[in-house]
Design a protein around this motif. Structure first.
Motif, PDB file in Angstrom:
ATOM      1  N   PRO A  50       0.820  -1.206   0.000  1.00 49.11           N
ATOM      2  CA  PRO A  50       0.000   0.000   0.000  1.00 49.11           C
ATOM      3  C   PRO A  50       0.860   1.264   0.000  1.00 49.11           C
ATOM      4  O   PRO A  50       1.952   1.269   0.577  1.00 49.11           O
ATOM      5  CB  PRO A  50      -0.785  -0.100   1.314  1.00 49.11           C
ATOM      6  CG  PRO A  50      -0.767  -1.540   1.676  1.00 49.11           C
ATOM      7  CD  PRO A  50       0.529  -2.074   1.164  1.00 49.11           C
ATOM      8  N   HIS A  51       0.349   2.292  -0.653  1.00 50.47           N
ATOM      9  CA  HIS A  51       1.060   3.575  -0.658  1.00 50.47           C
ATOM     10  C   HIS A  51       0.586   4.455   0.493  1.00 50.47           C
ATOM     11  O   HIS A  51       1.081   5.551   0.678  1.00 50.47           O
ATOM     12  CB  HIS A  51       0.867   4.289  -1.991  1.00 50.47           C
ATOM     13  CG  HIS A  51      -0.577   4.554  -2.352  1.00 50.47           C
ATOM     14  ND1 HIS A  51      -1.525   3.564  -2.383  1.00 50.47           N
ATOM     15  CD2 HIS A  51      -1.231   5.699  -2.667  1.00 50.47           C
ATOM     16  CE1 HIS A  51      -2.690   4.089  -2.717  1.00 50.47           C
ATOM     17  NE2 HIS A  51      -2.545   5.373  -2.895  1.00 50.47           N
ATOM     18  N   PHE A  52      -0.380   4.006   1.254  1.00 51.30           N
ATOM     19  CA  PHE A  52      -0.902   4.782   2.381  1.00 51.30           C
ATOM     20  C   PHE A  52       0.046   4.712   3.575  1.00 51.30           C
ATOM     21  O   PHE A  52       0.785   3.742   3.730  1.00 51.30           O
ATOM     22  CB  PHE A  52      -2.256   4.222   2.831  1.00 51.30           C
ATOM     23  CG  PHE A  52      -3.307   4.262   1.771  1.00 51.30           C
ATOM     24  CD1 PHE A  52      -3.883   5.465   1.387  1.00 51.30           C
ATOM     25  CD2 PHE A  52      -3.721   3.099   1.147  1.00 51.30           C
ATOM     26  CE1 PHE A  52      -4.856   5.505   0.397  1.00 51.30           C
ATOM     27  CE2 PHE A  52      -4.691   3.130   0.154  1.00 51.30           C
ATOM     28  CZ  PHE A  52      -5.258   4.335  -0.224  1.00 51.30           C
ATOM     29  N   ALA A  53      -0.036   5.751   4.420  1.00 53.29           N
ATOM     30  CA  ALA A  53       0.681   5.686   5.702  1.00 53.29           C
ATOM     31  C   ALA A  53      -0.115   4.797   6.650  1.00 53.29           C
ATOM     32  O   ALA A  53      -1.344   4.697   6.529  1.00 53.29           O
ATOM     33  CB  ALA A  53       0.812   7.088   6.282  1.00 53.29           C
ATOM     34  N   THR A  54       0.562   4.162   7.577  1.00 54.67           N
ATOM     35  CA  THR A  54      -0.138   3.405   8.620  1.00 54.67           C
ATOM     36  C   THR A  54      -1.028   4.378   9.410  1.00 54.67           C
ATOM     37  O   THR A  54      -0.575   5.463   9.777  1.00 54.67           O
ATOM     38  CB  THR A  54       0.888   2.764   9.585  1.00 54.67           C
ATOM     39  OG1 THR A  54       1.787   1.960   8.820  1.00 54.67           O
ATOM     40  CG2 THR A  54       0.204   1.909  10.628  1.00 54.67           C
ATOM     41  N   PRO A  55      -2.305   4.009   9.650  1.00 55.60           N
ATOM     42  CA  PRO A  55      -3.204   4.915  10.382  1.00 55.60           C
ATOM     43  C   PRO A  55      -2.636   5.357  11.743  1.00 55.60           C
ATOM     44  O   PRO A  55      -1.957   4.583  12.437  1.00 55.60           O
ATOM     45  CB  PRO A  55      -4.472   4.081  10.544  1.00 55.60           C
ATOM     46  CG  PRO A  55      -4.450   3.157   9.356  1.00 55.60           C
ATOM     47  CD  PRO A  55      -2.989   2.818   9.163  1.00 55.60           C
ATOM     48  N   GLN A  56      -2.958   6.599  12.105  1.00 56.82           N
ATOM     49  CA  GLN A  56      -2.349   7.241  13.275  1.00 56.82           C
ATOM     50  C   GLN A  56      -2.573   6.462  14.579  1.00 56.82           C
ATOM     51  O   GLN A  56      -1.656   6.316  15.389  1.00 56.82           O
ATOM     52  CB  GLN A  56      -2.891   8.675  13.412  1.00 56.82           C
ATOM     53  CG  GLN A  56      -2.144   9.531  14.423  1.00 56.82           C
ATOM     54  CD  GLN A  56      -0.656   9.665  14.092  1.00 56.82           C
ATOM     55  OE1 GLN A  56      -0.286   9.917  12.939  1.00 56.82           O
ATOM     56  NE2 GLN A  56       0.209   9.471  15.088  1.00 56.82           N
ATOM     57  N   HIS A  57      -3.798   5.951  14.791  1.00 60.09           N
ATOM     58  CA  HIS A  57      -4.060   5.287  16.080  1.00 60.09           C
ATOM     59  C   HIS A  57      -3.196   4.029  16.245  1.00 60.09           C
ATOM     60  O   HIS A  57      -2.879   3.634  17.364  1.00 60.09           O
ATOM     61  CB  HIS A  57      -5.561   4.968  16.249  1.00 60.09           C
ATOM     62  CG  HIS A  57      -6.097   3.941  15.290  1.00 60.09           C
ATOM     63  ND1 HIS A  57      -6.394   4.200  13.974  1.00 60.09           N
ATOM     64  CD2 HIS A  57      -6.388   2.616  15.472  1.00 60.09           C
ATOM     65  CE1 HIS A  57      -6.855   3.103  13.396  1.00 60.09           C
ATOM     66  NE2 HIS A  57      -6.865   2.130  14.290  1.00 60.09           N
ATOM     67  N   LYS A  59      -0.064   3.740  14.928  1.00 64.69           N
ATOM     68  CA  LYS A  59       1.282   4.255  15.254  1.00 64.69           C
ATOM     69  C   LYS A  59       1.336   4.692  16.730  1.00 64.69           C
ATOM     70  O   LYS A  59       2.323   4.438  17.429  1.00 64.69           O
ATOM     71  CB  LYS A  59       1.627   5.438  14.341  1.00 64.69           C
ATOM     72  CG  LYS A  59       1.749   5.048  12.881  1.00 64.69           C
ATOM     73  CD  LYS A  59       2.457   6.096  12.056  1.00 64.69           C
ATOM     74  CE  LYS A  59       1.551   7.162  11.547  1.00 64.69           C
ATOM     75  NZ  LYS A  59       2.110   7.947  10.434  1.00 64.69           N
ATOM     76  N   ASP A  60       0.258   5.336  17.182  1.00 62.15           N
ATOM     77  CA  ASP A  60       0.229   5.809  18.580  1.00 62.15           C
ATOM     78  C   ASP A  60       0.375   4.639  19.555  1.00 62.15           C
ATOM     79  O   ASP A  60       1.051   4.748  20.585  1.00 62.15           O
ATOM     80  CB  ASP A  60      -1.091   6.551  18.862  1.00 62.15           C
ATOM     81  CG  ASP A  60      -1.135   7.909  18.173  1.00 62.15           C
ATOM     82  OD1 ASP A  60      -0.069   8.416  17.755  1.00 62.15           O
ATOM     83  OD2 ASP A  60      -2.247   8.464  18.029  1.00 62.15           O
ATOM     84  N   ALA A  61      -0.274   3.522  19.214  1.00 59.60           N
ATOM     85  CA  ALA A  61      -0.210   2.357  20.121  1.00 59.60           C
ATOM     86  C   ALA A  61       1.225   1.830  20.202  1.00 59.60           C
ATOM     87  O   ALA A  61       1.685   1.396  21.271  1.00 59.60           O
ATOM     88  CB  ALA A  61      -1.154   1.267  19.631  1.00 59.60           C
ATOM     89  N   ALA A  62       1.944   1.868  19.082  1.00 58.50           N
ATOM     90  CA  ALA A  62       3.337   1.390  19.096  1.00 58.50           C
ATOM     91  C   ALA A  62       4.207   2.332  19.930  1.00 58.50           C
ATOM     92  O   ALA A  62       5.062   1.876  20.707  1.00 58.50           O
ATOM     93  CB  ALA A  62       3.864   1.304  17.663  1.00 58.50           C
ATOM     94  N   ILE A  63       3.970   3.626  19.773  1.00 53.05           N
ATOM     95  CA  ILE A  63       4.763   4.600  20.534  1.00 53.05           C
ATOM     96  C   ILE A  63       4.493   4.428  22.031  1.00 53.05           C
ATOM     97  O   ILE A  63       5.419   4.406  22.851  1.00 53.05           O
ATOM     98  CB  ILE A  63       4.446   6.040  20.054  1.00 53.05           C
ATOM     99  CG1 ILE A  63       4.962   6.211  18.619  1.00 53.05           C
ATOM    100  CG2 ILE A  63       5.055   7.088  20.991  1.00 53.05           C
ATOM    101  CD1 ILE A  63       4.416   7.407  17.870  1.00 53.05           C
ATOM    102  N   ALA A  64       3.209   4.239  22.368  1.00 56.63           N
ATOM    103  CA  ALA A  64       2.862   4.027  23.783  1.00 56.63           C
ATOM    104  C   ALA A  64       3.535   2.759  24.313  1.00 56.63           C
ATOM    105  O   ALA A  64       3.967   2.708  25.476  1.00 56.63           O
ATOM    106  CB  ALA A  64       1.343   3.944  23.939  1.00 56.63           C
ATOM    107  N   LYS A 284       1.449  -4.687  20.097  1.00 50.70           N
ATOM    108  CA  LYS A 284       0.532  -3.685  20.667  1.00 50.70           C
ATOM    109  C   LYS A 284      -0.139  -2.892  19.546  1.00 50.70           C
ATOM    110  O   LYS A 284      -1.329  -2.579  19.608  1.00 50.70           O
ATOM    111  CB  LYS A 284       1.301  -2.725  21.590  1.00 50.70           C
ATOM    112  CG  LYS A 284       1.663  -3.331  22.933  1.00 50.70           C
ATOM    113  CD  LYS A 284       0.418  -3.483  23.812  1.00 50.70           C
ATOM    114  CE  LYS A 284       0.786  -3.934  25.213  1.00 50.70           C
ATOM    115  NZ  LYS A 284      -0.400  -4.304  26.021  1.00 50.70           N
ATOM    116  N   ALA A 285       0.646  -2.553  18.524  1.00 50.43           N
ATOM    117  CA  ALA A 285       0.074  -1.830  17.386  1.00 50.43           C
ATOM    118  C   ALA A 285      -0.988  -2.685  16.700  1.00 50.43           C
ATOM    119  O   ALA A 285      -2.041  -2.190  16.273  1.00 50.43           O
ATOM    120  CB  ALA A 285       1.184  -1.471  16.398  1.00 50.43           C
ATOM    121  N   ALA A 286      -0.722  -3.984  16.617  1.00 53.24           N
ATOM    122  CA  ALA A 286      -1.661  -4.895  15.957  1.00 53.24           C
ATOM    123  C   ALA A 286      -2.975  -4.989  16.729  1.00 53.24           C
ATOM    124  O   ALA A 286      -4.052  -5.052  16.128  1.00 53.24           O
ATOM    125  CB  ALA A 286      -1.024  -6.274  15.820  1.00 53.24           C
TER     126      ALA A 286
END
Ligand SMILES: Cc1ncc(COP(=O)(O)O)c(C=O)c1O
Length: 400
Positions: A50-57, A59-64, A284-286
């Protein structure tokens, strides 16, 4: 043992590594990268992502997870939280009733496929594989020592596979049937009826079905259908899924299998002796992807349909190109055979190489997918990029 002075060419590698080839799609990616490093402006229709960015929520879960120090080993097959999220998502979307013990999380769908095939396929076993096939199936089966029995499909029928076609290939040595709907590379989608018939037949004959459902949500022909909803036939069924395409997470590497507990347990044993758990942070992101809002999936699907229609119209406008309308995934698979014999190009590989070297458009030749007359174009890119590539292809084919 090899001595340190021995030349690398003299090293004898194992039979199993000599049985397989590098992935054809990865080879195109590498070739296109090489041109880019020379400063050449390449239009990339090769990469299957996919050419889309991974959805923000997500990414947020991975950062958390990083901030919360969720950075240690987990259970080999993934945390209970993730495995529950996998079965939950599947139950909500496909009315299945898998239990936690019947799923395993892996480092990408390809890893889950690899592990499942090593667990199920033994030396001399036959594996029925519809053509065109995704590049890795054949090599993973060979690595396990199995023999692929190729099932030709008919382009004029949209590459349709039916139970009758499969039945003719079943022998006492048949161990497994591999299905991939929607298909990479053809974009063909098997109807729920055809899938049900194949699963019923396999069950009757005591043959396993491995259904690669990595593109299950990118079905433009109707509602997504998973064979996991066929609860009565589950005892010889393995479903492989992936977050890569559904949630634009190719680089994160998270896939899974749903299968009888004994198969999951054997897969887990192999995984415990190879990669161990998928990355803790990604798990966690998954969970966020699988349990969070699914609107992003709906939106990406709608955009892929728009891109598919755009690229198919553009390809069909090129004289000499024939192109079936794909019903899912994000690939088109045009037939380029009418150009063979022109300009020194005698095969799909010749055409794809000339197109890349001379007009700087990366595509994947059909030989890697088991057909000789096609090239694969990934349309997971912008309309502007599609137009640039289509224009170059038009000029290239007219120049032959
Ligand atoms: C049919 C099919 N199965 C499996 C995969 C593996 O995906 P991943 O390992 O990124 O989950 C791919 C990737 O291109 C694919 O096309």
């Amino acid at each position: 043992m090899t001595s340190v002075t021995e030349s690398p060419t003299a090293v004898k590698f194992t039979d199993r590594i000599n049985r397989i080839e590098p992935s054809a799609t990865m080879a195109v990616v590498a070739e296109a990268d090489k041109l880019r490093q020379q400063g050449i402006d390449v239009v990339d229709f090769g990469a299957g992502e996919p050419h889309f960015a991974t959805p923000q929520h997500i990414k947020d879960a991975a950062i958390a997870a990083i901030q919360g120090n969720f950075t240690r080993y987990t259970a080999v097959g993934g945390t209970a939280e993730l495995r529950d999220a996998i079965v939950h998502r599947h139950a909500v979307d496909f009315d299945s009733d898998y239990r936690r013990e019947e799923t395993i999380a892996s480092t990408g769908g390809k890893h889950a496929l690899f592990t499942a095939i090593q667990v199920l396929v033994d030396h001399g076993d036959e594996v029925i594989l519809p053509v065109p096939y995704w590049v890795s199936f054949k090599d993973i089966v060979r690595f396990a020592g199995g023999n692929c029995v190729l099932l030709d499909s008919d382009e004029s029928q949209g590459f349709r596979i039916t139970a009758g076609m499969i039945e003719r290939l079943i022998t006492p040595r048949t161990k497994l049937i591999i299905l991939n709907s929607p298909s990479n590379p053809s974009g063909a989608v098997m109807s729920a009826g055809d899938l049900t018939e194949v699963v019923r037949l396999a069950h009757e004959r005591g043959v396993w079905v491995l259904s690669d459902e990595c593109y299950v949500y990118l079905n433009y022909a109707g509602s997504p259908f998973s064979i996991g909803s066929l609860r009565d036939f589950r005892e010889r069924m393995v479903i492989v899924g992936s977050l890569s395409k559904t949630y634009a997470m190719t680089g994160w590497r998270l896939g899974y299998a749903l299968a009888p507990a004994a198969v999951v347990s054997a897969m887990s044993k192999l995984q415990s002796q190879s990669t161990s758990n998928p990355t803790s942070i990604v798990q966690k992101a998954a969970v966020a992807a699988l349990k969070g809002p699914q609107q992003c999936v709906i939106e990406m699907r709608a955009e892929y349909i728009r891109l598919r229609d755009h690229v198919v119209n553009g390809l069909r406008a090129i004289p000499g190109l024939k192109c079936t309308l794909p019903q899912g995934a994000f690939y088109v698979y045009p037939n380029v055979s009418s150009f063979f014999g022109r300009g020194g190009a005698n095969s799909a590989s010749d055409l794809a190489s000339k197109l890349l070297r001379e007009f700087h458009v990366a595509t994947v030749p059909g030989e890697g997918f088991g057909t000789r007359d096609h090239i694969r174009i990934s349309y997971a890119t912008s309309v502007a990029e599609l137009d640039r590539g289509l224009e170059r292809m038009r000029k290239f084919l007219a120049s032959l």
